[in-house]
Design a protein around this motif. Sequence first.
Motif, PDB file in Angstrom:
ATOM      1  N   ASP A 129       0.829  -1.207   0.000  1.00 18.15           N
ATOM      2  CA  ASP A 129       0.000   0.000   0.000  1.00 18.15           C
ATOM      3  C   ASP A 129       0.862   1.256   0.000  1.00 18.15           C
ATOM      4  O   ASP A 129       0.597   2.209  -0.711  1.00 18.15           O
ATOM      5  N   LYS A 130       1.897   1.248   0.858  1.00 17.50           N
ATOM      6  CA  LYS A 130       2.682   2.478   1.026  1.00 17.50           C
ATOM      7  C   LYS A 130       3.675   2.691  -0.109  1.00 17.50           C
ATOM      8  O   LYS A 130       3.905   3.824  -0.522  1.00 17.50           O
ATOM      9  N   ALA A 131       4.273   1.609  -0.597  1.00 13.96           N
ATOM     10  CA  ALA A 131       5.253   1.770  -1.673  1.00 13.96           C
ATOM     11  C   ALA A 131       4.538   1.949  -3.012  1.00 13.96           C
ATOM     12  O   ALA A 131       5.033   2.625  -3.902  1.00 13.96           O
ATOM     13  N   ALA A 143      11.814  -3.358   5.368  1.00 17.42           N
ATOM     14  CA  ALA A 143      12.229  -4.118   6.567  1.00 17.42           C
ATOM     15  C   ALA A 143      11.413  -3.741   7.808  1.00 17.42           C
ATOM     16  O   ALA A 143      11.535  -4.400   8.847  1.00 17.42           O
ATOM     17  N   TYR A 144      10.603  -2.701   7.701  1.00 14.26           N
ATOM     18  CA  TYR A 144       9.797  -2.170   8.809  1.00 14.26           C
ATOM     19  C   TYR A 144       9.171  -3.268   9.694  1.00 14.26           C
ATOM     20  O   TYR A 144       9.294  -3.216  10.924  1.00 14.26           O
ATOM     21  N   PRO A 145       8.541  -4.298   9.123  1.00 20.21           N
ATOM     22  CA  PRO A 145       7.885  -5.280  10.004  1.00 20.21           C
ATOM     23  C   PRO A 145       8.863  -6.050  10.891  1.00 20.21           C
ATOM     24  O   PRO A 145       8.488  -6.478  11.980  1.00 20.21           O
ATOM     25  N   VAL A 179      -3.697  -2.865  18.994  1.00 24.56           N
ATOM     26  CA  VAL A 179      -3.484  -2.160  17.720  1.00 24.56           C
ATOM     27  C   VAL A 179      -4.813  -2.014  16.992  1.00 24.56           C
ATOM     28  O   VAL A 179      -5.796  -2.678  17.333  1.00 24.56           O
ATOM     29  N   GLY A 180      -4.820  -1.166  15.959  1.00 25.95           N
ATOM     30  CA  GLY A 180      -5.941  -1.120  15.036  1.00 25.95           C
ATOM     31  C   GLY A 180      -5.843  -2.310  14.084  1.00 25.95           C
ATOM     32  O   GLY A 180      -4.803  -2.973  13.990  1.00 25.95           O
ATOM     33  N   ASP A 181      -6.922  -2.546  13.378  1.00 24.37           N
ATOM     34  CA  ASP A 181      -7.039  -3.699  12.497  1.00 24.37           C
ATOM     35  C   ASP A 181      -5.921  -3.759  11.442  1.00 24.37           C
ATOM     36  O   ASP A 181      -5.469  -4.840  11.061  1.00 24.37           O
ATOM     37  N   ASP A 182      -5.446  -2.586  10.980  1.00 21.91           N
ATOM     38  CA  ASP A 182      -4.444  -2.558   9.908  1.00 21.91           C
ATOM     39  C   ASP A 182      -3.103  -3.159  10.333  1.00 21.91           C
ATOM     40  O   ASP A 182      -2.287  -3.498   9.480  1.00 21.91           O
ATOM     41  N   ALA A 231     -15.377  -0.678  19.026  1.00 19.69           N
ATOM     42  CA  ALA A 231     -16.289  -0.454  17.901  1.00 19.69           C
ATOM     43  C   ALA A 231     -15.587   0.185  16.706  1.00 19.69           C
ATOM     44  O   ALA A 231     -16.155   0.265  15.629  1.00 19.69           O
ATOM     45  N   ALA A 232     -14.353   0.677  16.900  1.00 24.27           N
ATOM     46  CA  ALA A 232     -13.704   1.404  15.797  1.00 24.27           C
ATOM     47  C   ALA A 232     -12.282   0.914  15.611  1.00 24.27           C
ATOM     48  O   ALA A 232     -11.314   1.648  15.783  1.00 24.27           O
ATOM     49  N   THR A 233     -12.128  -0.358  15.236  1.00 20.12           N
ATOM     50  CA  THR A 233     -10.794  -0.917  15.048  1.00 20.12           C
ATOM     51  C   THR A 233     -10.215  -0.483  13.698  1.00 20.12           C
ATOM     52  O   THR A 233      -9.031  -0.618  13.465  1.00 20.12           O
ATOM     53  N   ARG A 234     -11.085   0.012  12.813  1.00 16.92           N
ATOM     54  CA  ARG A 234     -10.630   0.534  11.531  1.00 16.92           C
ATOM     55  C   ARG A 234     -11.511   1.732  11.171  1.00 16.92           C
ATOM     56  O   ARG A 234     -12.578   1.564  10.566  1.00 16.92           O
TER      57      ARG A 234
HETATM   58  N1  AQP Z   1      -7.923   4.559  10.748  1.00 16.96           N
HETATM   59  C1  AQP Z   1      -7.550   3.863  11.813  1.00 16.96           C
HETATM   60  N2  AQP Z   1      -8.468   3.206  12.559  1.00 16.96           N
HETATM   61  C2  AQP Z   1      -8.103   2.501  13.666  1.00 16.96           C
HETATM   62  N3  AQP Z   1      -6.810   2.432  14.101  1.00 16.96           N
HETATM   63  C3  AQP Z   1      -5.873   3.082  13.392  1.00 16.96           C
HETATM   64  N4  AQP Z   1      -4.529   3.205  13.548  1.00 16.96           N
HETATM   65  C4  AQP Z   1      -4.037   3.986  12.569  1.00 16.96           C
HETATM   66  N5  AQP Z   1      -5.021   4.385  11.746  1.00 16.96           N
HETATM   67  C5  AQP Z   1      -6.180   3.829  12.227  1.00 16.96           C
HETATM   68  C6  AQP Z   1      -3.798   2.573  14.636  1.00 16.96           C
HETATM   69  O1  AQP Z   1      -2.956   3.550  15.233  1.00 16.96           O
HETATM   70  C7  AQP Z   1      -1.750   2.908  15.669  1.00 16.96           C
HETATM   71  C8  AQP Z   1      -0.562   3.659  15.187  1.00 16.96           C
HETATM   72  O2  AQP Z   1      -0.479   3.647  13.786  1.00 16.96           O
HETATM   73  P1  AQP Z   1       0.817   4.278  13.109  1.00 16.96           P
HETATM   74  O3  AQP Z   1       0.774   5.723  13.200  1.00 16.96           O
HETATM   75  O4  AQP Z   1       2.022   3.643  13.651  1.00 16.96           O
HETATM   76  O5  AQP Z   1       0.752   3.811  11.626  1.00 16.96           O
HETATM   77  P2  AQP Z   1      -0.398   3.576  10.655  1.00 16.96           P
HETATM   78  O6  AQP Z   1      -1.230   2.427  11.090  1.00 16.96           O
HETATM   79  O7  AQP Z   1       0.251   3.466   9.316  1.00 16.96           O
HETATM   80  O8  AQP Z   1      -1.280   4.906  10.795  1.00 16.96           O
HETATM   81  P3  AQP Z   1      -1.522   6.009   9.729  1.00 16.96           P
HETATM   82  O9  AQP Z   1      -2.366   7.080  10.337  1.00 16.96           O
HETATM   83  O10 AQP Z   1      -2.068   5.388   8.474  1.00 16.96           O
HETATM   84  O11 AQP Z   1      -0.086   6.570   9.529  1.00 16.96           O
HETATM   85  P4  AQP Z   1       0.657   6.964   8.212  1.00 16.96           P
HETATM   86  O12 AQP Z   1      -0.340   7.790   7.452  1.00 16.96           O
HETATM   87  O13 AQP Z   1       1.837   7.734   8.704  1.00 16.96           O
HETATM   88  O14 AQP Z   1       0.998   5.690   7.549  1.00 16.96           O
HETATM   89  C9  AQP Z   1      -1.795   1.471  15.175  1.00 16.96           C
HETATM   90  O15 AQP Z   1      -2.226   0.649  16.234  1.00 16.96           O
HETATM   91  C10 AQP Z   1      -2.839   1.511  14.095  1.00 16.96           C
HETATM   92  O16 AQP Z   1      -3.468   0.277  13.940  1.00 16.96           O
END
Ligand code: AQP
Length: 349
Positions: free
Chosen positions: A126-128, A141-143, A160-163, A197-200
Amino acid sequence: MTDTTPTSALPNANFTRRVFSGIQPSGNLTLGNYLGALKRFAQKQDEGIETIYCLVDMHAITVWQDPEKLRRATREAAAAFIASGVDPSKSILFNQSQVGAHAELGWLLNCVARLGWMNRMTQFKDKAGKNAEKASLGLYAYPALMAADILLYHTTEVPVGDDQKQHVELTRDIAAKFNHDYGVEFFPAPEPVIEGAATRVMSLRDGSKKMSKSDPSDASRINLTDDADTIAKKIRKATTDAEPLPETIDGLKDRAEAKNLVNIYAALSDRTAADVVAEYAGQGFGTFKPALADLAVAQLAPISGEMNRLMQDPAEIDRILGKGAAQADAIARPILEKTYEIMGMVRSR
Ligand code: AQP
């Protein structure tokens, strides 16, 4: 939804329960970071388990960061943790680069993780994006560094969030391979804890995209630094459909934007989405959005106010991070030393 069974189940029976999680200080923290992470970090702190929270600045630099902005974002993220209820006298709060053991274990685990595993990580894709050839080696290598962050503390639970679920699962694979390759039971298998209720939380402009601090559209997210008017305006303008809210949550199945707003409402008010739908059934967004805006402002305005207050004294924030780093180092260093020993490195200093 992830299995959140208590981590006393084998094979972790001999490990003390410990929570670790982190956030990248890569820009304004969002409502997604708050509901998916910060709010739950504060709740975990009061469950009688040791809690360790980290501003992962070394992850942030996997994409280029302006040094001055990174310094400010790190202090601001620390302020966001504290304003959201993480108490530095109850939890360890620090920034990753101040504890060198993270980078050291990161390298050791680079040598355990397999390329095939890394190639399956969806966040890198997604990011690259299409420019993978130009992405940094660090982003790829981030993970493995994230696995080091977690395993360095013999962490058993990772809220953590779902992602981030896939990365915590990779961490379990790395831990298992290390234990297997060296014939030890050294690293516990950490559980991703994905609750609420808001894991994503999704973008306010596009219900198919995650709300993200790096989204080019500021209207897509609520920043923790937004003032009350901005929060209310963003919610008013959030993309929705023209239908009223349904009688039950099943009626939200193909309505991503509506579902997102209901989930946000539920998470902010510590209720279930089913509860919220039952209250607003049959009502349109003309009623629901102002109610959500009021709730969001009531919850978030005190946080941004407190962040502003804390940011007036950056030296105090640095002191808190320094103290947290020393506490973290005291746990991490012996685990790292033991890892070197298991792997056969001579340690004679
Ligand atoms: N939209 C989201 N809903 C629920 N949880 C979220 N998290 C991030 N976005 C959401 C949770 O926040 C924690 C820290 O995330 P991070 O900042 O290390 O990286 P990320 O998941 O890549 O968050 P972003 O906002 O999308 O950052 P950028 O834009 O810099 O890549 C994690 O627990 C994540 O699950």
